[in-house]
Write a protein that holds these residues in place. Structure first.
Motif, PDB file in Angstrom:
ATOM      1  N   PRO A  72      29.114  15.988  19.031  1.00 36.31           N
ATOM      2  CA  PRO A  72      29.657  16.787  20.125  1.00 36.31           C
ATOM      3  C   PRO A  72      29.010  18.157  20.325  1.00 36.31           C
ATOM      4  O   PRO A  72      29.279  18.819  21.321  1.00 36.31           O
ATOM      5  N   ASP A  73      28.164  18.603  19.401  1.00 39.09           N
ATOM      6  CA  ASP A  73      27.617  19.949  19.542  1.00 39.09           C
ATOM      7  C   ASP A  73      26.300  20.068  18.776  1.00 39.09           C
ATOM      8  O   ASP A  73      25.921  19.179  18.029  1.00 39.09           O
ATOM      9  N   ALA A  74      25.615  21.185  19.012  1.00 40.14           N
ATOM     10  CA  ALA A  74      24.377  21.498  18.296  1.00 40.14           C
ATOM     11  C   ALA A  74      24.364  22.997  18.005  1.00 40.14           C
ATOM     12  O   ALA A  74      24.853  23.791  18.804  1.00 40.14           O
ATOM     13  N   VAL A  75      23.815  23.360  16.857  1.00 39.17           N
ATOM     14  CA  VAL A  75      23.694  24.773  16.482  1.00 39.17           C
ATOM     15  C   VAL A  75      22.262  25.042  16.025  1.00 39.17           C
ATOM     16  O   VAL A  75      21.616  24.164  15.450  1.00 39.17           O
ATOM     17  N   PRO A  76      21.745  26.265  16.269  1.00 32.89           N
ATOM     18  CA  PRO A  76      20.385  26.589  15.814  1.00 32.89           C
ATOM     19  C   PRO A  76      20.289  26.490  14.294  1.00 32.89           C
ATOM     20  O   PRO A  76      21.217  26.827  13.566  1.00 32.89           O
ATOM     21  N   LEU A  77      19.153  26.001  13.836  1.00 36.14           N
ATOM     22  CA  LEU A  77      18.913  25.826  12.408  1.00 36.14           C
ATOM     23  C   LEU A  77      17.666  26.622  12.054  1.00 36.14           C
ATOM     24  O   LEU A  77      16.561  26.290  12.463  1.00 36.14           O
ATOM     25  N   GLY A  78      17.844  27.715  11.342  1.00 37.46           N
ATOM     26  CA  GLY A  78      16.707  28.555  10.983  1.00 37.46           C
ATOM     27  C   GLY A  78      16.269  29.453  12.134  1.00 37.46           C
ATOM     28  O   GLY A  78      17.019  29.698  13.074  1.00 37.46           O
ATOM     29  N   PHE A  79      15.047  29.929  12.035  1.00 39.95           N
ATOM     30  CA  PHE A  79      14.514  30.865  13.016  1.00 39.95           C
ATOM     31  C   PHE A  79      13.699  30.144  14.072  1.00 39.95           C
ATOM     32  O   PHE A  79      13.096  29.104  13.801  1.00 39.95           O
ATOM     33  N   ALA A  80      13.655  30.714  15.261  1.00 34.19           N
ATOM     34  CA  ALA A  80      12.826  30.171  16.339  1.00 34.19           C
ATOM     35  C   ALA A  80      11.381  30.609  16.145  1.00 34.19           C
ATOM     36  O   ALA A  80      11.115  31.700  15.663  1.00 34.19           O
ATOM     37  N   ASN A  81      10.463  29.745  16.533  1.00 37.70           N
ATOM     38  CA  ASN A  81       9.042  30.070  16.529  1.00 37.70           C
ATOM     39  C   ASN A  81       8.703  30.542  17.944  1.00 37.70           C
ATOM     40  O   ASN A  81       8.688  29.742  18.874  1.00 37.70           O
ATOM     41  N   ILE A  82       8.447  31.835  18.098  1.00 38.21           N
ATOM     42  CA  ILE A  82       8.251  32.422  19.427  1.00 38.21           C
ATOM     43  C   ILE A  82       6.811  32.894  19.579  1.00 38.21           C
ATOM     44  O   ILE A  82       6.290  33.620  18.739  1.00 38.21           O
TER      45      ILE A  82
END
Length: 108
Positions: A72-82
């Motif tokens: 039902p959901d998703a959450v960020p895992l770790g840091f984004a690569n920007i």
């Protein structure tokens, strides 16, 4: 001519190996592991538009993939690569990749 051959070989290898080409702009799921419940979403900026929100469309793409797998959901895992780019609006994010964990919403 040799450069054209190199590009052709790379394109063919990419097509055969299942590489996914990013859209011109926006967020898309580029990798997923249903058994682990993880999704990698990539986002690319619209050129010459200035500062853009990338977190909202990326989270929406991750939630869509997770919902297809009955999460039902998703959450960020770790840091984004920007990856940042300099343009007429200053230095802004140009491309972002983020890993998400499909998750179950906590009970109220």
């Amino acid at each position: 001519m040799q450069e054209l051959t190199r590009v052709t070989v790379i394109a063919v290898l990419c097509a055969l190996s299942g590489c996914k080409v990013l859209p011109t702009v926006g967020a898309t799921t580029v990798q997923g592991d249903r058994s682990a419940g993880t999704v990698v979403v990539a986002w690319q900026a619209e050129p010459f538009k200035g500062s853009q929100d990338y977190q909202t469309p990326m989270l929406a793409a991750a939630r869509t993939t997770c919902a297809a797998w009955d999460y039902p959901d998703a959450v960020p895992l770790g840091f984004a690569n920007i990856t940042y780019g300099a343009g007429i609006h200053g230095v802004t994010p140009y491309a972002v990749a983020q890993r998400y964990q499909c998750a179950v919403r906590p009970a109220p």
